[in-house]
Design an enzyme around this catalytic site. Structure first.
Site, PDB file in Angstrom:
ATOM      1  N   HIS A   1       0.833  -1.202   0.000  1.00  0.00           N
ATOM      2  CA  HIS A   1       0.000   0.000   0.000  1.00  0.00           C
ATOM      3  C   HIS A   1       0.865   1.247   0.000  1.00  0.00           C
ATOM      4  O   HIS A   1       2.063   1.205   0.261  1.00  0.00           O
ATOM      5  CB  HIS A   1      -0.963   0.009   1.197  1.00  0.00           C
ATOM      6  CG  HIS A   1      -0.332   0.398   2.501  1.00  0.00           C
ATOM      7  ND1 HIS A   1      -0.907   1.291   3.367  1.00  0.00           N
ATOM      8  CD2 HIS A   1       0.831   0.030   3.069  1.00  0.00           C
ATOM      9  CE1 HIS A   1      -0.131   1.442   4.433  1.00  0.00           C
ATOM     10  NE2 HIS A   1       0.923   0.680   4.279  1.00  0.00           N
TER      11      HIS A   1
ATOM     12  N   HIS B   1      -5.194   5.622   1.630  1.00  0.00           N
ATOM     13  CA  HIS B   1      -4.335   4.591   1.052  1.00  0.00           C
ATOM     14  C   HIS B   1      -4.797   4.239  -0.356  1.00  0.00           C
ATOM     15  O   HIS B   1      -5.973   4.378  -0.678  1.00  0.00           O
ATOM     16  CB  HIS B   1      -4.458   3.264   1.825  1.00  0.00           C
ATOM     17  CG  HIS B   1      -4.433   3.333   3.291  1.00  0.00           C
ATOM     18  ND1 HIS B   1      -3.387   2.860   4.043  1.00  0.00           N
ATOM     19  CD2 HIS B   1      -5.345   3.795   4.195  1.00  0.00           C
ATOM     20  CE1 HIS B   1      -3.654   3.012   5.336  1.00  0.00           C
ATOM     21  NE2 HIS B   1      -4.833   3.580   5.444  1.00  0.00           N
TER      22      HIS B   1
ATOM     23  N   CYS C   1       3.984   5.241   5.510  1.00  0.00           N
ATOM     24  CA  CYS C   1       4.093   4.027   6.309  1.00  0.00           C
ATOM     25  C   CYS C   1       5.537   3.526   6.313  1.00  0.00           C
ATOM     26  O   CYS C   1       6.249   3.678   5.319  1.00  0.00           O
ATOM     27  CB  CYS C   1       3.168   2.949   5.734  1.00  0.00           C
ATOM     28  SG  CYS C   1       3.164   1.410   6.688  1.00  0.00           S
TER      29      CYS C   1
ATOM     30  N   SER D   1      -5.673   5.977   9.923  1.00  0.00           N
ATOM     31  CA  SER D   1      -4.260   6.275   9.672  1.00  0.00           C
ATOM     32  C   SER D   1      -4.067   7.328   8.590  1.00  0.00           C
ATOM     33  O   SER D   1      -3.050   8.021   8.581  1.00  0.00           O
ATOM     34  CB  SER D   1      -3.515   5.004   9.262  1.00  0.00           C
ATOM     35  OG  SER D   1      -3.559   4.059  10.293  1.00  0.00           O
TER      36      SER D   1
ATOM     37  N   GLN E   1      -7.162  -2.382  10.014  1.00  0.00           N
ATOM     38  CA  GLN E   1      -8.360  -1.566  10.216  1.00  0.00           C
ATOM     39  C   GLN E   1      -9.421  -2.028   9.212  1.00  0.00           C
ATOM     40  O   GLN E   1      -9.112  -2.356   8.067  1.00  0.00           O
ATOM     41  CB  GLN E   1      -8.019  -0.087  10.028  1.00  0.00           C
ATOM     42  CG  GLN E   1      -7.093   0.437  11.122  1.00  0.00           C
ATOM     43  CD  GLN E   1      -6.658   1.867  10.867  1.00  0.00           C
ATOM     44  OE1 GLN E   1      -7.480   2.746  10.663  1.00  0.00           O
ATOM     45  NE2 GLN E   1      -5.352   2.096  10.876  1.00  0.00           N
TER      46      GLN E   1
END
Length: 127
Positions: free
Chosen positions: A19, A121, A77, A118, A95
């Site tokens: 991702h 994505h 990330c 977060s 998640q």
């Protein structure tokens, strides 16, 4: 690679994915390897993050850029150092919106924008 365990959810089905994460001012954690102090993230709106990620996705889909290369340079990330590779995971380990989007993809497909706590994505299912 992690072995199948009770943590992998019902039936033990696992996926493998990479991702690209773009954080923004509404992200639950406003720091990353790219922005340790969170200064840029704290000043990035969700809309700006979505626009940036849409542009990245277009470049990848059109062949102008490679997913792994963009993940390595642009993702917030820590998986960026692995080209965005998260390895394999089962249900209940990510998640919910991320999990649902990943399991819905076919191998080789890239998701549309997925929003989580977060950030935003795009996901590439690899297995």
């Amino acid at each position: 690679m992690p072995s199948s365990s009770s943590r992998s959810g019902a039936g033990g089905e696992k996926v493998k994915a990479s991702h690209i994460l773009i954080k923004h001012q509404e992200s639950r954690r406003k720091a990353s390897w790219k922005d340790p102090e969170g200064r840029v993230i704290s000043n990035t709106t969700k809309e700006a993050a979505v626009c940036q990620l849409k542009s990245i996705r277009e470049d990848i889909v059109s062949g102008k850029a490679k997913f792994q290369d963009v993940a390595a340079s642009s993702s917030h990330c820590s998986s960026a150092k692995r080209g965005g590779d998260l390895g394999s995971f089962g249900k209940g380990q990510m998640q919910k919106p991320f999990e649902e989007a990943t399991f819905a993809l076919k191998v080789g497909e890239i998701s549309d924008i997925v929003e989580t706590e977060s950030g935003v994505h795009i996901i590439l299912r690899t297995a």
